[in-house]
Motif scaffolding. Structure first.
Motif, PDB file in Angstrom:
ATOM      1  N   ILE A   4     -44.192  20.855  25.375  1.00  0.00           N
ATOM      2  CA  ILE A   4     -43.880  20.916  26.705  1.00  0.00           C
ATOM      3  C   ILE A   4     -45.082  21.873  27.285  1.00  0.00           C
ATOM      4  O   ILE A   4     -45.661  22.233  26.352  1.00  0.00           O
ATOM      5  CB  ILE A   4     -42.599  22.059  26.965  1.00  0.00           C
ATOM      6  N   GLN A   5     -45.577  20.861  28.607  1.00  0.00           N
ATOM      7  CA  GLN A   5     -46.903  21.075  29.069  1.00  0.00           C
ATOM      8  C   GLN A   5     -46.560  21.799  30.241  1.00  0.00           C
ATOM      9  O   GLN A   5     -46.443  21.085  31.000  1.00  0.00           O
ATOM     10  CB  GLN A   5     -47.530  20.197  29.170  1.00  0.00           C
ATOM     11  N   ASN A   6     -46.751  23.686  30.467  1.00  0.00           N
ATOM     12  CA  ASN A   6     -47.043  24.435  32.200  1.00  0.00           C
ATOM     13  C   ASN A   6     -45.425  23.442  32.349  1.00  0.00           C
ATOM     14  O   ASN A   6     -45.287  23.323  34.236  1.00  0.00           O
ATOM     15  CB  ASN A   6     -47.957  23.361  32.765  1.00  0.00           C
ATOM     16  N   LEU A   7     -44.680  23.867  32.116  1.00  0.00           N
ATOM     17  CA  LEU A   7     -43.153  22.684  32.450  1.00  0.00           C
ATOM     18  C   LEU A   7     -42.146  23.786  33.796  1.00  0.00           C
ATOM     19  O   LEU A   7     -42.807  25.262  33.248  1.00  0.00           O
ATOM     20  CB  LEU A   7     -41.689  23.073  31.434  1.00  0.00           C
ATOM     21  N   THR A   8     -42.243  23.221  34.649  1.00  0.00           N
ATOM     22  CA  THR A   8     -41.739  24.416  35.922  1.00  0.00           C
ATOM     23  C   THR A   8     -40.719  23.495  36.849  1.00  0.00           C
ATOM     24  O   THR A   8     -40.509  22.390  36.313  1.00  0.00           O
ATOM     25  CB  THR A   8     -42.850  24.515  37.460  1.00  0.00           C
ATOM     26  N   LYS A   9     -39.652  24.145  36.733  1.00  0.00           N
ATOM     27  CA  LYS A   9     -38.347  23.357  37.142  1.00  0.00           C
ATOM     28  C   LYS A   9     -37.860  24.891  37.986  1.00  0.00           C
ATOM     29  O   LYS A   9     -37.649  26.298  38.581  1.00  0.00           O
ATOM     30  CB  LYS A   9     -37.088  23.687  36.297  1.00  0.00           C
ATOM     31  N   ILE A  10     -37.061  24.095  39.880  1.00  0.00           N
ATOM     32  CA  ILE A  10     -37.357  24.978  40.671  1.00  0.00           C
ATOM     33  C   ILE A  10     -35.502  24.342  41.158  1.00  0.00           C
ATOM     34  O   ILE A  10     -35.858  23.259  41.453  1.00  0.00           O
ATOM     35  CB  ILE A  10     -38.317  24.909  41.830  1.00  0.00           C
ATOM     36  N   LYS A  15     -35.221  28.342  43.604  1.00  0.00           N
ATOM     37  CA  LYS A  15     -34.790  29.348  42.534  1.00  0.00           C
ATOM     38  C   LYS A  15     -35.494  29.445  41.634  1.00  0.00           C
ATOM     39  O   LYS A  15     -35.617  27.772  41.210  1.00  0.00           O
ATOM     40  CB  LYS A  15     -33.730  30.032  41.554  1.00  0.00           C
ATOM     41  N   LYS A  16     -36.638  29.404  40.554  1.00  0.00           N
ATOM     42  CA  LYS A  16     -37.498  29.044  39.443  1.00  0.00           C
ATOM     43  C   LYS A  16     -36.486  29.419  38.351  1.00  0.00           C
ATOM     44  O   LYS A  16     -37.400  30.497  37.665  1.00  0.00           O
ATOM     45  CB  LYS A  16     -38.966  29.808  39.839  1.00  0.00           C
ATOM     46  N   ALA A  17     -36.063  28.380  37.727  1.00  0.00           N
ATOM     47  CA  ALA A  17     -35.865  28.692  36.730  1.00  0.00           C
ATOM     48  C   ALA A  17     -36.726  28.202  35.090  1.00  0.00           C
ATOM     49  O   ALA A  17     -35.776  29.662  34.453  1.00  0.00           O
ATOM     50  CB  ALA A  17     -34.734  27.571  36.852  1.00  0.00           C
ATOM     51  N   VAL A  18     -37.185  27.949  35.479  1.00  0.00           N
ATOM     52  CA  VAL A  18     -38.608  27.579  34.216  1.00  0.00           C
ATOM     53  C   VAL A  18     -39.835  28.123  34.919  1.00  0.00           C
ATOM     54  O   VAL A  18     -40.555  26.862  35.865  1.00  0.00           O
ATOM     55  CB  VAL A  18     -38.568  26.454  33.664  1.00  0.00           C
ATOM     56  N   ASP A  19     -41.066  28.345  34.538  1.00  0.00           N
ATOM     57  CA  ASP A  19     -42.307  28.984  35.333  1.00  0.00           C
ATOM     58  C   ASP A  19     -43.675  28.300  33.793  1.00  0.00           C
ATOM     59  O   ASP A  19     -43.557  29.561  33.980  1.00  0.00           O
ATOM     60  CB  ASP A  19     -41.753  30.508  35.805  1.00  0.00           C
ATOM     61  N   ASP A  20     -43.866  27.495  34.408  1.00  0.00           N
ATOM     62  CA  ASP A  20     -45.178  27.386  33.583  1.00  0.00           C
ATOM     63  C   ASP A  20     -45.183  27.321  31.923  1.00  0.00           C
ATOM     64  O   ASP A  20     -45.765  28.056  31.326  1.00  0.00           O
ATOM     65  CB  ASP A  20     -46.242  27.883  33.985  1.00  0.00           C
ATOM     66  N   PHE A  21     -43.931  27.043  31.582  1.00  0.00           N
ATOM     67  CA  PHE A  21     -43.710  27.195  30.178  1.00  0.00           C
ATOM     68  C   PHE A  21     -44.136  26.139  29.768  1.00  0.00           C
ATOM     69  O   PHE A  21     -44.408  24.817  29.714  1.00  0.00           O
ATOM     70  CB  PHE A  21     -42.120  26.998  30.017  1.00  0.00           C
ATOM     71  N   GLY A 209     -38.344  32.987  32.998  1.00  0.00           N
ATOM     72  CA  GLY A 209     -38.266  31.339  33.021  1.00  0.00           C
ATOM     73  C   GLY A 209     -39.624  31.440  32.620  1.00  0.00           C
ATOM     74  O   GLY A 209     -40.214  30.215  32.340  1.00  0.00           O
ATOM     75  N   ARG A 210     -40.043  32.907  32.125  1.00  0.00           N
ATOM     76  CA  ARG A 210     -41.501  32.483  31.543  1.00  0.00           C
ATOM     77  C   ARG A 210     -41.365  33.348  30.620  1.00  0.00           C
ATOM     78  O   ARG A 210     -40.719  34.006  29.998  1.00  0.00           O
ATOM     79  CB  ARG A 210     -41.995  33.139  32.297  1.00  0.00           C
ATOM     80  N   LEU A 211     -42.873  32.318  29.380  1.00  0.00           N
ATOM     81  CA  LEU A 211     -42.561  32.594  27.832  1.00  0.00           C
ATOM     82  C   LEU A 211     -43.333  33.869  28.170  1.00  0.00           C
ATOM     83  O   LEU A 211     -43.855  34.844  27.728  1.00  0.00           O
ATOM     84  CB  LEU A 211     -43.870  31.336  27.328  1.00  0.00           C
TER      85      LEU A 211
END
Length: 239
Positions: A4-10, A15-21, A209-211
């Motif tokens: 998983i590379q820099n995953l972002t889901k809005i 709402k940013k559920a996953v942020d640069d993960f 949403g962040r590691l």
């Protein structure tokens, strides 16, 4: 196996559920994924399984892009959500054979694997019954059989221990370990932190949403339990 590379889901509304993960799981690894409710665990798992599209980043399964080669990726994985939605009008056997047809499992393999898994999860006597008659726990067991029956390269599970009786709970841990010993990878979310600590090779903690932290389970251990470390990290993130 999974990158998983820099995953972002809005989601709609911003709402940013996953942020640069970012996260990498190697073949043979049993990987735990933990975080508070609403942290982005389920969203991440759904993106990895190809159910949700995402806004930025990349997800590679066996070196293939889930966005560019979704069918090839889905052939390599099995995904069980926290509340499996099965076909109530089929019997357990019909459902499992339907899954085997999708993954092109031979008759010989399905005739050996299905009874073995059904016996291990103590549901063999009910496979001829309609799924509509199953309890939540029985449906969970059937979903698990459908995941293990085609021996996926990557098994993705969202809260897999919820609703299982103690014997099935123990059996699932053994099945996950055995799959990894055969070279596959397992990526699962759970709130049962002592299980994550006991069976996982690595773990990642996510919040908002962040590691927060990831690494080998041994690196988390000191004089404290994973639960204590988890609570401290989440609390520090809140301050």
């Amino acid at each position: 196996m999974l990158k998983i590379q820099n995953l972002t889901k809005i989601y709609p509304g911003g709402k940013k559920a996953v942020d640069d993960f970012s996260l990498t799981i190697e073949p043979g690894e049993l990987y735990g994924f933990i975080g508070p409710n609403g942290a982005g665990k389920t969203t991440t798992l759904k993106c990895c399984s190809g159910i949700l599209q995402f806004d930025q980043g990349e997800i590679l399964i066996g070196g293939k892009s889930i966005q560019k080669e979704p069918v090839a990726c889905k052939r390599m994985i099995a995904y069980i959500p926290d509340n499996p939605d099965l076909y109530d009008y089929l019997t357990g056997n019909q459902y499992l054979n339907f899954i085997c047809d999708l993954f092109e499992i031979s008759q010989a393999d399905r005739q050996s694997r299905i009874p073995m898994l059904a016996e291990q999860l103590e549901i063999a006597a009910s496979l001829g019954d309609l799924i509509s008659s199953y309890s939540h726990g029985m449906k969970q067991k059937l979903a698990l059989i459908s995941a293990f029956v085609h021996k996926p390269d990557l098994l993705i599970l969202d809260e897999p221990f919820v609703g299982l009786d103690p014997k099935a709970f123990h059996t699932l841990k053994e099945l996950m370990n055995q799959l990894c010993k055969e070279g596959s990878s397992v990526f699962f979310s759970s709130h049962v932190l002592d299980v994550v600590e006991k069976i996982c090779d690595k773990v990642s903690i996510i919040k908002n949403g962040r590691l927060i932290r990831s690494g080998k389970i041994d690196d988390f251990r000191s004089d404290e339990s994973l639960e204590t470390i988890f609570l401290e990290l989440v609390e520090n993130e809140s301050n």
